[in-house]
Design an enzyme around this catalytic site. Sequence first.
Site, PDB file in Angstrom:
ATOM      1  N   ASP A  43      -3.240  -2.686  -5.187  1.00  0.00           N
ATOM      2  CA  ASP A  43      -2.199  -3.646  -4.824  1.00  0.00           C
ATOM      3  C   ASP A  43      -1.240  -3.888  -5.979  1.00  0.00           C
ATOM      4  O   ASP A  43      -0.019  -3.955  -5.797  1.00  0.00           O
ATOM      5  CB  ASP A  43      -2.833  -4.987  -4.430  1.00  0.00           C
ATOM      6  CG  ASP A  43      -3.313  -5.024  -2.987  1.00  0.00           C
ATOM      7  OD1 ASP A  43      -2.951  -4.128  -2.193  1.00  0.00           O
ATOM      8  OD2 ASP A  43      -4.058  -5.972  -2.659  1.00  0.00           O
ATOM      9  N   HIS A  49      -0.855 -10.960  -5.154  1.00  0.00           N
ATOM     10  CA  HIS A  49       0.532 -10.551  -4.957  1.00  0.00           C
ATOM     11  C   HIS A  49       1.515 -11.531  -5.604  1.00  0.00           C
ATOM     12  O   HIS A  49       2.515 -11.115  -6.204  1.00  0.00           O
ATOM     13  CB  HIS A  49       0.833 -10.438  -3.464  1.00  0.00           C
ATOM     14  CG  HIS A  49      -0.051  -9.468  -2.744  1.00  0.00           C
ATOM     15  ND1 HIS A  49      -0.072  -8.128  -3.048  1.00  0.00           N
ATOM     16  CD2 HIS A  49      -0.941  -9.652  -1.735  1.00  0.00           C
ATOM     17  CE1 HIS A  49      -0.939  -7.524  -2.244  1.00  0.00           C
ATOM     18  NE2 HIS A  49      -1.480  -8.423  -1.460  1.00  0.00           N
ATOM     19  N   HIS A  59      -9.285  -2.093  -5.280  1.00  0.00           N
ATOM     20  CA  HIS A  59      -8.196  -2.406  -4.348  1.00  0.00           C
ATOM     21  C   HIS A  59      -7.205  -3.376  -4.986  1.00  0.00           C
ATOM     22  O   HIS A  59      -5.995  -3.285  -4.721  1.00  0.00           O
ATOM     23  CB  HIS A  59      -8.702  -2.974  -3.033  1.00  0.00           C
ATOM     24  CG  HIS A  59      -7.581  -3.153  -2.045  1.00  0.00           C
ATOM     25  ND1 HIS A  59      -7.052  -2.105  -1.338  1.00  0.00           N
ATOM     26  CD2 HIS A  59      -6.842  -4.243  -1.715  1.00  0.00           C
ATOM     27  CE1 HIS A  59      -6.051  -2.533  -0.602  1.00  0.00           C
ATOM     28  NE2 HIS A  59      -5.895  -3.835  -0.813  1.00  0.00           N
ATOM     29  N   HIS A  78       0.830  -1.211   0.000  1.00  0.00           N
ATOM     30  CA  HIS A  78       0.000   0.000   0.000  1.00  0.00           C
ATOM     31  C   HIS A  78       0.861   1.257   0.000  1.00  0.00           C
ATOM     32  O   HIS A  78       0.534   2.236  -0.682  1.00  0.00           O
ATOM     33  CB  HIS A  78      -0.942   0.008   1.200  1.00  0.00           C
ATOM     34  CG  HIS A  78      -1.907  -1.126   1.213  1.00  0.00           C
ATOM     35  ND1 HIS A  78      -2.704  -1.420   2.298  1.00  0.00           N
ATOM     36  CD2 HIS A  78      -2.216  -2.050   0.258  1.00  0.00           C
ATOM     37  CE1 HIS A  78      -3.451  -2.475   2.019  1.00  0.00           C
ATOM     38  NE2 HIS A  78      -3.163  -2.886   0.787  1.00  0.00           N
TER      39      HIS A  78
END
EC number: 3.5.1.108
Length: 307
Positions: free
Chosen positions: A241, A264, A237, A78
């Site tokens: 990311d 991720h 979001h 973030h």
Amino acid sequence: MIRQRTLKSIVKATGVGLHGGRKVTLVLRPAAPDTGVVFHRIDLDPPLDLPADPYAVCDTRMCSGLEKGGEKVGTVEHLMSALAGLGIDNLHVDVDAPEIPILDGSSGPFVFLLQSAGIEEQNAPKKFMRVKKPVEYREGDKWVRLEPYDGFRLTFSIVFNHPAIDSTSTSVTVDFAEQSYVRDVARARTFGFMQDVESMRAVGLALGGSLDNAIVMDEYRVLNADGLRYADEFVKHKVLDAIGDLYLCGYPLLAAYSAHKAGHALNNQILRVLLEDRQAWEVVTFEHDASTPAAVARQFAPALAGV
């Protein structure tokens, strides 16, 4: 000339770590040109430096962390996303715990901190990583792709089979030639499910999670009293990311990123696929206005970073 950026002054924040649940103090300090983003675990003796590096990424289950010599700094994505969104190239990040504080679960508080410190242009050209040919990484029905593009555009789609998520937009495209990171992306919060909390906490994750720093859902609905910040906050979001994960390569990308059901781990894998194909990328600068792509000029206009 599109110039590198750092902060004008030092800024400090205190919060809780999402996964460890510990109090964390974060200090952001200006850095010289070509330093990049360097995390410093100042609680260790001697302090440990962990530069942003896709090959140092670890623990991609619920966040992106960096590891060196068995020590980690987690949940960097973030803050990295905010740095990318504001075009900050060089920064020292001092932290006294194994993770960055979660704050409100978005990049918004980091944007506020960075803008409060002031953003300073440096006497050095900004370096970009330009994607020269398409690269792709797949795992089953999940995939991520980078393609040549004179700017930075992200397209993301998600599938969760949950009524609260399915009732929102589950795909989005953000092009920073036309849209604002601060306005359109930065406030999108991380999200999770009540039924997952117990199993996550059993393995030492989400110990600091709450309705104050995440969108939380039961089997049917969003539990946060204030609802959603964007109609498409869930997929936004994921874009937030991805911006942070990709910035771990050390440069802003000139590329079109597209992904389906990625997280991720896949974001890190696509960086490794890209970097390992030396014909697929080059580092470029724009020292003359005539050579600067219009999308890059708009995104990194010197008047007001990232707005």
